[in-house]
Write a protein that holds these residues in place. Structure first.
Motif, PDB file in Angstrom:
ATOM      1  N   LEU A  21       0.828  -1.203   0.000  1.00 58.18           N
ATOM      2  CA  LEU A  21       0.000   0.000   0.000  1.00 58.18           C
ATOM      3  C   LEU A  21       0.857   1.245   0.000  1.00 58.18           C
ATOM      4  O   LEU A  21       0.548   2.231  -0.678  1.00 58.18           O
ATOM      5  N   LEU A  25       0.804   4.204  -2.731  1.00 63.29           N
ATOM      6  CA  LEU A  25       0.615   5.598  -2.374  1.00 63.29           C
ATOM      7  C   LEU A  25       1.774   6.455  -2.863  1.00 63.29           C
ATOM      8  O   LEU A  25       1.581   7.597  -3.275  1.00 63.29           O
ATOM      9  N   PHE A  45      -5.255  11.023  -4.099  1.00 59.51           N
ATOM     10  CA  PHE A  45      -4.405  11.053  -2.911  1.00 59.51           C
ATOM     11  C   PHE A  45      -3.856  12.446  -2.666  1.00 59.51           C
ATOM     12  O   PHE A  45      -3.867  12.944  -1.537  1.00 59.51           O
ATOM     13  N   ILE A  49      -5.956  14.090   0.436  1.00 60.46           N
ATOM     14  CA  ILE A  49      -5.210  13.695   1.635  1.00 60.46           C
ATOM     15  C   ILE A  49      -4.002  14.611   1.845  1.00 60.46           C
ATOM     16  O   ILE A  49      -3.822  15.177   2.921  1.00 60.46           O
ATOM     17  N   PRO A 155      -2.393   5.561   5.009  1.00 60.27           N
ATOM     18  CA  PRO A 155      -2.545   6.674   4.053  1.00 60.27           C
ATOM     19  C   PRO A 155      -2.561   8.036   4.728  1.00 60.27           C
ATOM     20  O   PRO A 155      -2.091   9.017   4.144  1.00 60.27           O
ATOM     21  N   SER A 158       1.049   8.758   5.644  1.00 62.72           N
ATOM     22  CA  SER A 158       1.764   8.971   4.381  1.00 62.72           C
ATOM     23  C   SER A 158       1.410  10.333   3.799  1.00 62.72           C
ATOM     24  O   SER A 158       2.280  11.037   3.264  1.00 62.72           O
ATOM     25  N   GLY A 159       0.127  10.710   3.893  1.00 62.72           N
ATOM     26  CA  GLY A 159      -0.283  12.023   3.401  1.00 62.72           C
ATOM     27  C   GLY A 159       0.398  13.144   4.155  1.00 62.72           C
ATOM     28  O   GLY A 159       0.824  14.141   3.559  1.00 62.72           O
TER      29      GLY A 159
END
Length: 271
Positions: A21, A25, A45, A49, A155, A158-159
């Protein structure tokens, strides 16, 4: 110990899924040394995000008189606080599962002893079938270890990472003794120390057998994070330091609230 192997396989599956994942991303991110993310950047994304985090970083910095260091610390803590109920619930569920496994342990050991000298495929299949029956009897699902919290937080974190990376104003500012956009020597050492104590916090009260299984990754992770931090802009290891300290405190709180004391079962049985 067969019962631990089931959990180990599940953790490996979750780790592989998380890495996949994260790669996906990463592919959604913008590229280039001077890349930025704004309201017009295409991609789900990036737009839904990453950009909201960029927006918050800029407005928090304005609130703190242009201090992007304080803005990033505040945003990191707010994100961690938002995820905290999810992580605490996951830990509570893991402890409930552990309690069920502790009750199941004596019967499981008897089953393993009964088949320890039988190596043929038919006996192994029969043992696995009887093990599953034991799991059902005690309402234990060894595969239900709760990967949803990880898939939700990945996510989001990560964002936040990409928002920090692709906010150009961050790199031009200094905070404390370091410039946010340049590598620093001290921060990587702090990252390694914090991640080492984070690993140690997870080991408090853990079964010695399980603790031994995770020892290698527990010691390797701080080294890897230190090495990664040496070549990245200082803002990234600063983000890892703040998040790491929060996770340590969160882990200690979760263990205080939910962790059951390990009884010396082996000593009692011998008596």
């Amino acid at each position: 110990m067969e019962q631990f192997n089931v959990f180990t396989y599940k953790r490996k599956f979750i780790l592989i899924g998380a890495l996949v994942l994260l790669v996906l991303l990463s592919g959604c991110g913008v590229s280039g040394a001077n890349a930025t993310v704004d309201a017009n950047t295409p991609g789900f994304f990036n737009h839904y995000i990453v950009y909201p985090f960029v927006y918050l970083i800029q407005h928090f910095a304005a609130f703190f008189g242009g201090s992007y260091g304080l803005a990033l610390i505040l945003l990191t803590l707010l994100v961690r606080l938002a995820l905290m109920p999810l992580m605490m619930r996951q830990y509570r569920n893991q402890q409930k599962m552990k309690q069920k496994m502790d009750v199941l342990q004596p019967e499981l050991k008897l089953l393993q002893d009964a088949y320890k000298d039988k190596k043929d495929a038919e006996s192994k299949a029969k043992m696995q079938q009887e093990m599953m029956q034991l799991y059902q009897k005690h309402q234990v699902n060894p595969l239900a270890m709760g990967c949803l919290p990880l898939l939700i937080q990945l996510p989001i974190l990560s964002g936040l990472y990409y928002a920090i990376k692709f906010t150009p104003e961050v790199a031009a500012h200094s905070f404390l003794w370091f410039q946010l956009g340049r590598p620093d020597i001290v921060l990587p050492l702090l990252v390694g120390i914090i991640y080492f104590f984070q690993y140690k916090a997870t080991q408090i009260g853990m079964d010695p057998m399980q603790s031994k299984q995770f020892a290698f990754m527990g010691y390797l992770s701080p080294i890897m994070m230190t090495v990664f931090s040496l070549t990245t802009p200082a803002v990234i290891p600063m983000y890892w330091c703040v998040g790491g300290v929060f996770v340590i405190l969160q882990t200690l709180l979760a263990k205080k609230l939910y962790q059951t004391k390990i009884e010396p079962a082996a000593t009692i049985s011998n008596n």
